[in-house]
Design a protein around this motif. Sequence first.
Motif, PDB file in Angstrom:
ATOM      1  N   ASP A   1      53.398  22.724  41.288  1.00  0.00           N
ATOM      2  CA  ASP A   1      54.510  21.914  41.795  1.00  0.00           C
ATOM      3  C   ASP A   1      54.733  20.733  40.860  1.00  0.00           C
ATOM      4  O   ASP A   1      54.016  19.731  40.920  1.00  0.00           O
ATOM      5  CB  ASP A   1      54.206  21.434  43.220  1.00  0.00           C
ATOM      6  CG  ASP A   1      55.299  20.521  43.768  1.00  0.00           C
ATOM      7  OD1 ASP A   1      56.426  20.564  43.250  1.00  0.00           O
ATOM      8  OD2 ASP A   1      55.015  19.762  44.714  1.00  0.00           O
ATOM      9  N   ASN A   2      55.732  20.863  40.012  1.00  0.00           N
ATOM     10  CA  ASN A   2      56.112  19.780  39.100  1.00  0.00           C
ATOM     11  C   ASN A   2      57.426  19.128  39.521  1.00  0.00           C
ATOM     12  O   ASN A   2      58.092  18.489  38.709  1.00  0.00           O
ATOM     13  CB  ASN A   2      56.234  20.323  37.670  1.00  0.00           C
ATOM     14  CG  ASN A   2      54.901  20.778  37.106  1.00  0.00           C
ATOM     15  OD1 ASN A   2      53.898  20.079  37.242  1.00  0.00           O
ATOM     16  ND2 ASN A   2      54.877  21.950  36.486  1.00  0.00           N
ATOM     17  N   GLY A   3      57.797  19.317  40.781  1.00  0.00           N
ATOM     18  CA  GLY A   3      59.053  18.764  41.262  1.00  0.00           C
ATOM     19  C   GLY A   3      60.253  19.633  40.957  1.00  0.00           C
ATOM     20  O   GLY A   3      61.398  19.225  41.206  1.00  0.00           O
ATOM     21  N   GLN A   4      60.016  20.841  40.420  1.00  0.00           N
ATOM     22  CA  GLN A   4      61.123  21.714  40.031  1.00  0.00           C
ATOM     23  C   GLN A   4      61.916  22.244  41.231  1.00  0.00           C
ATOM     24  O   GLN A   4      63.049  22.693  41.068  1.00  0.00           O
ATOM     25  CB  GLN A   4      60.626  22.882  39.167  1.00  0.00           C
ATOM     26  CG  GLN A   4      59.707  23.899  39.867  1.00  0.00           C
ATOM     27  CD  GLN A   4      58.239  23.548  39.800  1.00  0.00           C
ATOM     28  OE1 GLN A   4      57.869  22.400  39.974  1.00  0.00           O
ATOM     29  NE2 GLN A   4      57.405  24.544  39.544  1.00  0.00           N
ATOM     30  N   TYR A   5      61.328  22.168  42.422  1.00  0.00           N
ATOM     31  CA  TYR A   5      62.025  22.616  43.626  1.00  0.00           C
ATOM     32  C   TYR A   5      62.140  21.481  44.642  1.00  0.00           C
ATOM     33  O   TYR A   5      62.057  21.699  45.854  1.00  0.00           O
ATOM     34  CB  TYR A   5      61.307  23.819  44.235  1.00  0.00           C
ATOM     35  CG  TYR A   5      61.131  24.956  43.251  1.00  0.00           C
ATOM     36  CD1 TYR A   5      62.236  25.580  42.677  1.00  0.00           C
ATOM     37  CD2 TYR A   5      59.855  25.390  42.873  1.00  0.00           C
ATOM     38  CE1 TYR A   5      62.082  26.614  41.762  1.00  0.00           C
ATOM     39  CE2 TYR A   5      59.691  26.417  41.961  1.00  0.00           C
ATOM     40  CZ  TYR A   5      60.808  27.023  41.408  1.00  0.00           C
ATOM     41  OH  TYR A   5      60.650  28.052  40.492  1.00  0.00           O
ATOM     42  N   ASN A   6      62.328  20.275  44.147  1.00  0.00           N
ATOM     43  CA  ASN A   6      62.538  19.125  45.034  1.00  0.00           C
ATOM     44  C   ASN A   6      64.011  19.027  45.404  1.00  0.00           C
ATOM     45  O   ASN A   6      64.741  18.145  44.953  1.00  0.00           O
ATOM     46  CB  ASN A   6      62.069  17.829  44.364  1.00  0.00           C
ATOM     47  CG  ASN A   6      60.561  17.685  44.389  1.00  0.00           C
ATOM     48  OD1 ASN A   6      59.864  18.488  44.999  1.00  0.00           O
ATOM     49  ND2 ASN A   6      60.050  16.677  43.724  1.00  0.00           N
ATOM     50  N   ASP A   7      64.459  19.960  46.201  1.00  0.00           N
ATOM     51  CA  ASP A   7      65.865  20.020  46.577  1.00  0.00           C
ATOM     52  C   ASP A   7      65.984  20.573  47.994  1.00  0.00           C
ATOM     53  O   ASP A   7      64.990  20.927  48.627  1.00  0.00           O
ATOM     54  CB  ASP A   7      66.656  20.892  45.590  1.00  0.00           C
ATOM     55  CG  ASP A   7      66.090  22.322  45.477  1.00  0.00           C
ATOM     56  OD1 ASP A   7      65.163  22.657  46.236  1.00  0.00           O
ATOM     57  OD2 ASP A   7      66.574  23.093  44.637  1.00  0.00           O
ATOM     58  N   ASN A   8      67.191  20.630  48.484  1.00  0.00           N
ATOM     59  CA  ASN A   8      67.507  21.294  49.742  1.00  0.00           C
ATOM     60  C   ASN A   8      68.512  22.387  49.406  1.00  0.00           C
ATOM     61  O   ASN A   8      69.557  22.095  48.810  1.00  0.00           O
ATOM     62  CB  ASN A   8      68.108  20.325  50.758  1.00  0.00           C
ATOM     63  CG  ASN A   8      67.175  19.177  51.096  1.00  0.00           C
ATOM     64  OD1 ASN A   8      65.964  19.265  50.887  1.00  0.00           O
ATOM     65  ND2 ASN A   8      67.720  18.105  51.621  1.00  0.00           N
TER      66      ASN A   8
END
Length: 339
Positions: A154-161
């Motif tokens: 988890d590198n923030g690549q899926y920090n979305d909605n």
Amino acid sequence: MNKIAVVILNWNGVKLLEQFLPSVVQFSQGAQIYVADNASSDDSIHFVKENFPTIKIVQNSGNHGFAKGYNDALQHIDAEIYALVNSDIEVTENWLNPIIESFDQEKQTAIIQPKILDYKNKGYFEYAGAAGGFIDKYGFPFCRGRVFDTIEKDNGQYNDNCEIFWASGACFFIRSEVYHELGGFDETFFAHQEEIDLCWRASNEGHIIKYNSGSVVYHVGGATLQQGNPKKTYLNFRNSLLMLVKNLPKKGLFFVIFFRMVLDGIAGIRFLTQGKLQHTFAILKAHFSFYCISLAYLRKRKDFQIQQYYTVKSIVYLYYIKKLLVFKEIFNSNQNIKN
């Protein structure tokens, strides 16, 4: 009526309850917490009553698995939103608020999954759900953050909605009216892939499934059935075929199922070459079981099925032949995106 009910299904899981209930109680202010017990023979019920008197207990009549276990318990729980949470989930501070806000603001959204990370290796996504699920044309599931056995950090690549096709049953939020309108989980599945089936049926009815990265939980995974368990192989292969029969568009229905069965055969041969005879037999057993009940499942089909249920044609081909191992590699290649 409660706004949200956190419902934890349990069967002889007192050790998991001891470990993970404290975080749920600590960070679930405003929610009513339930333990739905599948007729445990250990000290689960005594432990909950003794240590968490505010938690309500729903006692099912037997161990009917994940699907019927939740179906039976939720008949007795009155809330606008159900949060169905595995007993091996550690929740985090503020895990409920982003989900509730999404439901309040997006009336068509019926199901939401949080970000699911690995409890044992917290910098990585967890196998069962990761950052939201999809399927290919032949019903093989994969996730943002997990494609087959490749699990991303988890590198923030899926920090979305965003919209997804299916939400993980490990931590599954659903509007109660939608759950009951759809008839809940398919009880024949017992466990595994029943959440994908429910999401597919929800999509066929025009509902939206979302992933919300603002809510984070940690999942142990495999606490009930380990990934290499032949029973899990049996349930996954059988249930996937049943799900296809129920939900595929009429056009191409039999071709897709036939081709999927061919791919299952290849998987069986692969297990055989690896010396995993029990898994080969599990696939054969899954197919024979499917033959026995497939006609009954054809009668479960609804009048309307969405046409574009899949995102890529064959995740098996892209992963094993093209060697595209992570979600973003697949979707950065334009020829792999289904238009």
